[in-house]
Design a protein around this motif. Structure first.
Motif, short mmCIF file in Angstrom:
data_model
loop_
_atom_site.label_atom_id
_atom_site.label_comp_id
_atom_site.label_asym_id
_atom_site.label_seq_id
_atom_site.Cartn_x
_atom_site.Cartn_y
_atom_site.Cartn_z
N GLY A 2 0.81 -1.20 0.00
CA GLY A 2 0.00 0.00 0.00
C GLY A 2 0.85 1.25 0.00
N LYS A 18 -3.92 3.90 -0.43
CA LYS A 18 -4.25 3.07 -1.59
C LYS A 18 -3.67 1.68 -1.39
CE LYS A 18 -4.77 6.59 -5.12
NZ LYS A 18 -4.44 6.95 -6.50
N ALA A 19 -4.46 0.68 -1.78
CA ALA A 19 -3.99 -0.71 -1.75
C ALA A 19 -3.03 -0.92 -2.92
CB ALA A 19 -5.17 -1.67 -1.84
N ILE A 25 -8.56 2.79 -0.09
CA ILE A 25 -9.24 1.99 0.93
C ILE A 25 -9.54 2.79 2.19
CG2 ILE A 25 -8.55 -0.29 0.13
CD1 ILE A 25 -6.17 -0.21 1.99
N SER A 110 -7.93 -5.01 4.69
CA SER A 110 -7.04 -4.44 3.68
C SER A 110 -6.21 -3.29 4.27
CB SER A 110 -7.85 -3.96 2.48
OG SER A 110 -7.00 -3.49 1.46
N ASN A 114 -2.21 -3.33 4.41
CA ASN A 114 -1.50 -2.38 3.56
C ASN A 114 -0.71 -1.32 4.31
OD1 ASN A 114 -2.00 -2.78 0.50
ND2 ASN A 114 -3.94 -3.29 1.45
#
Length: 127
Positions: A2, A18-19, A25, A110, A114
């Motif tokens: 991430g 961001k993933a 996310i 997530s 990440n």
């Protein structure tokens, strides 16, 4: 892997996580006045997210958890969202709306995954 993307705004700085696939996310809970303060906020997410409790406020009679915690709740549109609160109770990250609770829970996992080795991408500075 991430990455946190820092963006400059007219009033300060915001960030999103961001993933590895580029999907956002989570976003930050506030506008920060300086790069150093936003980096402190990001470091708080990195520190708190992996071990944060999960409090599902959509369940009747849910058990209140201590901070740091992810809170799952429904918004005015009836979608599921999560927010991450630091030890002091301040919201440090929030999600988009999800149609299904399971998708919201996957979003939390997530974030946990990440943030561990996330890069921090600073905004381009004008020359």
């Amino acid at each position: 892997m991430g990455k946190f993307i820092i963006k400059a705004t007219k009033t300060g700085f915001t960030h999103s996580l961001k993933a590895g696939n580029g999907e956002v996310i989570a976003t930050g809970g506030e506008v920060y006045k300086s790069l150093s303060s936003i980096k402190n906020g990001i470091n708080s997410i990195i520190k708190n997210a992996p071990e944060a409790n999960v409090e599902d406020q959509t369940e009747e009679g849910f058990a209140a958890q201590t901070c740091p915690k992810f809170e799952i709740y429904t918004d005015k549109a009836g979608e599921f969202r999560f927010r991450l609160k630091a030890k002091n109770g301040q919201i440090i990250a929030a999600s988009e709306g999800y149609k299904k609770k399971e998708s919201c829970k996957n979003g939390i996992e997530s974030v946990r995954k990440n943030v561990v080795d996330a890069a921090i991408v600073e905004p381009e500075t004008e020359a």
